[in-house]
Each structure stands twice: as structure tokens, then as C-alpha cells.
Design an enzyme around this catalytic site. Sequence first.
Site, PDB file in Angstrom:
ATOM      1  N   HIS A 246      11.701 -24.926  64.012  1.00  0.00           N
ATOM      2  CA  HIS A 246      12.474 -24.865  65.270  1.00  0.00           C
ATOM      3  C   HIS A 246      13.866 -24.328  64.929  1.00  0.00           C
ATOM      4  CE1 HIS A 246      13.585 -25.711  69.305  1.00  0.00           C
ATOM      5  NE2 HIS A 246      13.840 -27.002  69.243  1.00  0.00           N
TER       6      HIS A 246
ATOM      7  N   HIS B 206       6.556 -16.902  67.874  1.00  0.00           N
ATOM      8  CA  HIS B 206       6.996 -17.903  68.861  1.00  0.00           C
ATOM      9  C   HIS B 206       5.787 -18.600  69.450  1.00  0.00           C
ATOM     10  CE1 HIS B 206       9.075 -19.760  72.241  1.00  0.00           C
ATOM     11  NE2 HIS B 206      10.142 -19.657  71.471  1.00  0.00           N
TER      12      HIS B 206
ATOM     13  N   ARG C  33      16.871 -13.007  73.765  1.00  0.00           N
ATOM     14  CA  ARG C  33      18.060 -13.553  73.097  1.00  0.00           C
ATOM     15  C   ARG C  33      18.355 -12.752  71.824  1.00  0.00           C
ATOM     16  NH1 ARG C  33      16.002 -19.587  72.543  1.00  0.00           N
ATOM     17  NH2 ARG C  33      14.261 -18.365  71.720  1.00  0.00           N
TER      18      ARG C  33
HETATM   19  C1  LIG Z   1       7.634 -20.343  65.917  1.00  0.00           C
HETATM   20  C2  LIG Z   1       6.308 -20.773  65.299  1.00  0.00           C
HETATM   21  C3  LIG Z   1       6.477 -22.167  64.701  1.00  0.00           C
HETATM   22  C4  LIG Z   1       5.261 -20.844  66.414  1.00  0.00           C
HETATM   23  O1  LIG Z   1       4.102 -21.437  65.873  1.00  0.00           O
HETATM   24  P1  LIG Z   1       2.686 -21.289  66.576  1.00  0.00           P
HETATM   25  O2  LIG Z   1       2.790 -21.532  68.037  1.00  0.00           O
HETATM   26  O3  LIG Z   1       1.731 -22.130  65.820  1.00  0.00           O
HETATM   27  O4  LIG Z   1       2.395 -19.741  66.355  1.00  0.00           O
HETATM   28  P2  LIG Z   1       0.988 -19.002  66.332  1.00  0.00           P
HETATM   29  O5  LIG Z   1       0.035 -19.616  67.293  1.00  0.00           O
HETATM   30  O6  LIG Z   1       1.284 -17.558  66.470  1.00  0.00           O
HETATM   31  O7  LIG Z   1       0.486 -19.336  64.854  1.00  0.00           O
HETATM   32  C5  LIG Z   1      -0.796 -18.885  64.401  1.00  0.00           C
HETATM   33  C6  LIG Z   1      -0.734 -18.701  62.900  1.00  0.00           C
HETATM   34  O8  LIG Z   1       0.188 -17.643  62.604  1.00  0.00           O
HETATM   35  C7  LIG Z   1       1.147 -18.110  61.680  1.00  0.00           C
HETATM   36  N1  LIG Z   1       2.458 -17.530  61.966  1.00  0.00           N
HETATM   37  C8  LIG Z   1       3.161 -17.603  63.126  1.00  0.00           C
HETATM   38  N2  LIG Z   1       4.365 -17.034  62.961  1.00  0.00           N
HETATM   39  C9  LIG Z   1       4.434 -16.617  61.687  1.00  0.00           C
HETATM   40  C10 LIG Z   1       5.446 -16.006  60.909  1.00  0.00           C
HETATM   41  N3  LIG Z   1       6.648 -15.735  61.394  1.00  0.00           N
HETATM   42  N4  LIG Z   1       5.166 -15.722  59.623  1.00  0.00           N
HETATM   43  C11 LIG Z   1       3.966 -16.021  59.103  1.00  0.00           C
HETATM   44  N5  LIG Z   1       2.986 -16.627  59.775  1.00  0.00           N
HETATM   45  C12 LIG Z   1       3.225 -16.927  61.055  1.00  0.00           C
HETATM   46  C13 LIG Z   1       1.214 -19.612  61.922  1.00  0.00           C
HETATM   47  O9  LIG Z   1       1.790 -20.293  60.819  1.00  0.00           O
HETATM   48  C14 LIG Z   1      -0.237 -19.944  62.156  1.00  0.00           C
HETATM   49  O10 LIG Z   1      -0.870 -19.983  60.907  1.00  0.00           O
HETATM   50  P3  LIG Z   1      -2.070 -21.047  60.616  1.00  0.00           P
HETATM   51  O11 LIG Z   1      -3.164 -20.636  61.552  1.00  0.00           O
HETATM   52  O12 LIG Z   1      -2.366 -20.816  59.180  1.00  0.00           O
HETATM   53  O13 LIG Z   1      -1.509 -22.387  60.924  1.00  0.00           O
HETATM   54  C15 LIG Z   1       5.852 -19.760  64.225  1.00  0.00           C
HETATM   55  O14 LIG Z   1       5.796 -18.476  64.798  1.00  0.00           O
HETATM   56  C16 LIG Z   1       6.767 -19.751  63.017  1.00  0.00           C
HETATM   57  O15 LIG Z   1       6.584 -20.565  62.119  1.00  0.00           O
HETATM   58  N6  LIG Z   1       7.754 -18.793  62.967  1.00  0.00           N
HETATM   59  C17 LIG Z   1       8.713 -18.786  61.889  1.00  0.00           C
HETATM   60  C18 LIG Z   1       9.768 -19.857  62.098  1.00  0.00           C
HETATM   61  C19 LIG Z   1      10.698 -19.506  63.233  1.00  0.00           C
HETATM   62  O16 LIG Z   1      11.189 -18.403  63.342  1.00  0.00           O
HETATM   63  N7  LIG Z   1      10.963 -20.490  64.097  1.00  0.00           N
HETATM   64  C20 LIG Z   1      11.902 -20.336  65.207  1.00  0.00           C
HETATM   65  C21 LIG Z   1      11.186 -20.283  66.491  1.00  0.00           C
HETATM   66  S1  LIG Z   1      12.271 -19.941  67.837  1.00  0.00           S
END
Ligand SMILES: CC(C)(COP(=O)(O)OP(=O)(O)OC[C@H]1O[C@@H](n2cnc3c(N)ncnc32)[C@H](O)[C@@H]1OP(=O)(O)O)[C@@H](O)C(=O)NCCC(=O)NCCS
Length: 437
Positions: free
Chosen positions: A270, A316, A325
Site C-alpha cells: 500500500h 493496482h 495521480r
Molecule cells: C498494488 C498491488 C498490491 C495490487 O495487488 P493485486 O490486486 O493482487 O494485483 P493483481 O490482481 O494484478 O495481482 C496478480 C498477480 O500479479 C502480481 N503483480 C501485481 N502487480 C505486480 C507488480 N508491480 N510487479 C510484479 N508482480 C505484480 C501479483 O503479485 C499477483 O501475483 P500472484 O498471483 O503470484 O500472487 C500489486 O499490483 C503490487 O504489489 N504492486 C506493487 C506495489 C505497489 O506499487 N503498491 C502501491 C499500490 S497504489
Amino acid sequence: MPLKDKLISKLDPMRKEVKSIIKEHGNKLLSDVVVSQAYGGMRGVKCMVCETSELDPEEGIRFRGFSIPECCEKLPKAPGGVQPLPEGIFHLLLTGDLPTEDDVKEITEEWRKRSAVPDYVLKGIDALPPDLHPMTQFSIGILLLQKESIFVEKYQGGISKYDLWDPMYEDVMTLLARLPRIAAYIYRRAYHDNKQIDPDPKLDWGANFAHMMGVKNPQYKELMRLYLVLHCDHEGGNVSAHTTHLVGSAFSDAFYSLSAGMNGLAGPLHGLANQEVLRWIMQLKEKLGGGVPTKEQEKACWDTLNGGQVIPGYGHAVLRKTDPRYVAQREFCLKYLPDDELFKVVSLLYDVVPPILVKQGKAKNPWPNVDAHSGVIQVYYGVDEYDFYTVLFGVSRALGVLSGLVWDRALGLSLERPKSLTTKRIKSMVADLKPKA
Ligand SMILES: CC(C)(COP(=O)(O)OP(=O)(O)OC[C@H]1O[C@@H](n2cnc3c(N)ncnc32)[C@H](O)[C@@H]1OP(=O)(O)O)[C@@H](O)C(=O)NCCC(=O)NCCS
């Protein structure tokens, strides 16, 4: 009309509307829940209410119906400034109406009056190790303010649940008034030999925060105003908003609720992602330098992914396009720091990362989010202490989640208590469950 009166004028119509919706449509289905959603963070389950903002997967956030470009255009600015004032977005989130210049001045003045942080709060922070993570210090600082909660006093004195919004509003105004001082105090203590800077009563909320942090460049005040507007709210289901709302649903006061929400913001998936982005970019830069996309840069992204880590600042839970943003911060950079080396790296990553995430085929959204951009601008103005970035995010996020908390009590929303199931229970149910149509 004073802010509180304006809020009062909105309460009854809204309560009537909600009451009649529940009466006439209360048993209609909003959402089905499938087994994978119970294990998968409840993604997409429509089961909560948040009035302040709504997130469209393709378009991004709208604050009370206004997109980010619209807010940037329509919200009042500081004299001589071009960026929207955070006081204005608070007015919009709380009342649903765009503020006038006078409305914004009234909020600045009200927060100024309430801004003195009691000595015991600062002493409490002084008792913490200066190298304790700033988010931990921030969360504790918020909790220490709880001693003066009017909500607690009124609740203990006996008050109708429908009047609880009033002491909640009072606590929220005081809490918001004091947050910049607490945050700046932590910053100066941790990174500037505890050389504190007194508030400047002539400045607006965001500019005063910038001033107390000690950043000299006047552009930083404008950046701070924009930053505090951009991060303020992202509908109700994200971890910081949902936590604040959940804890508040137990009639915990604004201090308990916000502190809890901030603990959620401190998670790397987050709000902490903004500090992680900078760490990751610096490592990348050290390894490879700037320049155009090369095989090595792509390889470095793959190394992160193959190491089982996420690329911070990308992806996301709800958004499916580039975060507006991110775009707003990019526009700020194009205007004020177009030649900055780190900005160029961030721009470069915008070309490199999405195709890689698409190729990997896991992330549902390969595009950058808000955190991919914010740290780089901070570094440009000399705030290169990454660990502090989530506190900046937290001061902004407080605007949205605390406005939400006032409305939670105004609408008499219930204690949150969803039903959980054990895996054993789910196994016993699955044979009879129908697949989603
Ligand atoms: C934001 C976040 C937590 C959303 O998670 P989510 O809703 O589970 O996202 P998804 O449904 O797209 O995830 C599916 C898969 O893709 C992966 N994935 C998503 N974003 C990714 C990224 N930036 N880099 C690598 N892998 C990613 C997830 O870890 C998940 O892997 P898994 O199946 O092995 O668990 C995720 O995109 C993330 O970890 N991003 C990086 C951290 C970040 O920037 N956070 C700030 C958010 S505002």
C-alpha cells in the site's frame, strides 16, 4: 456559510435518502461472492459504502464526482499559486460542494486556531528512538493526541448515535490541524538534528507543512499542496480507508481510527510502496545509469520479478490504466524539473516496465500507480529520506478517510462484522454451490 453549518444542511437530506434506499431496495443483490474472492482479498465485492470518492478502473479516481484534472482546475489556489489547495479538497470531500476562496480561507484559519500540538505529544515522540520508522512514530503521535478526544467525552456523557457525527467532526478538525506539525516534527527530529521550525501562521496548511519541514525552495510549497490533494482519497476499500472505517465502526474515536489506518498505509503493498519505488530506482540507477531503454534495464526488471518480488509503483488492485495521480505528478515534473535525471529514469521505466509485466502475464494492471512518481519529486527538492515518504502520504490520506468517518457517524453506519468461514466449512459447502453465471 460556515463549514459546519454547510455540513449540517447536508445531513438530513442524505439520511432520508439512505433510509429510503434501504427501505425500498434493502434486499436487492449488489454483488455475488465466489469462493476465490473469500480467499482473494474480497477483490470486487461490492459490500461497503463510501461517499467521498469513487474509483473507476479505466478512468481513475473521482472526488465527489470530480476527476483529478477537474479538481486541479476548479479548486481555489494560494495567492500567486497554480496548484489546488488541500483545504479545498477537504471541503469538497466533506460537503460534496466545490469551495469558494472564502470557504478555503475559513478552513485554513480554523486549522490554524486548532494547530497547537500539546507538549506531552511532542515529549512522547521525543521518547522514541529517532531511527524508529517514521510511520511508527506518526501512528504513535496520532494516538497520543487521543487524550483530548471530544468524541470520547461526549460518548461517555451519553449521546444519541445520530449526534455522534458532531464530536467526530470536532476531533477530525483538530486532528487535521495538528497532523502537519507532528509529521514535520518527526522529520526534523529524525533527519535534521532535531532542529525544529516553528509554524508560520500566515501560511496555508500545505505551505506551512512544507515550511516546517525546512525545504527552502518556494516551489516545494506548491508541490506540497498538489501532493496533499492527489493522495487524499481512493474510495473506501483500500487498506487505509477500510481500516479507518472499520475501527471507527466500533465507535472508536478519530485518533484510534486514523492511527490504525496509518498502520495499514505503512504496508509495502500500500502506501510504503512510494519509499520502495525510490529504493528500487536508486539501485537500478546505480547498477545501470540513466539513458534509453536497454536490454540491461529490461533484465534488471526481470531479475526483480524472477526473485519473487513485485516491481514497486506498478499495478493496482482496482485501476486498469495509468493512474491519473501519476499523470498529474508527471505534468508537474514536465513543468518544474523536465531535465532532472531521476525524472528521466522514471519516464524511461514507463516505457520499459509495462511490456515486461504484460509478458510475465500475472499483473492485471501493468501501468504505473501514484507511488511510481512521488518520491522522485521529493528527491529533487532535497527530501531524500525515503523512509519518510509514507508519512507525507498519510497526512494527505487523512483528509479523505477522516471526512469519511464524519459521514459514517452522520449516516449511522453499523459496526462492521462480515461472516467468515473456515476452509473446512467451505469444503463442506462447495458441492452445493452454483458457479457464477
Ligand atoms: C498494488 C498491488 C498490491 C495490487 O495487488 P493485486 O490486486 O493482487 O494485483 P493483481 O490482481 O494484478 O495481482 C496478480 C498477480 O500479479 C502480481 N503483480 C501485481 N502487480 C505486480 C507488480 N508491480 N510487479 C510484479 N508482480 C505484480 C501479483 O503479485 C499477483 O501475483 P500472484 O498471483 O503470484 O500472487 C500489486 O499490483 C503490487 O504489489 N504492486 C506493487 C506495489 C505497489 O506499487 N503498491 C502501491 C499500490 S497504489
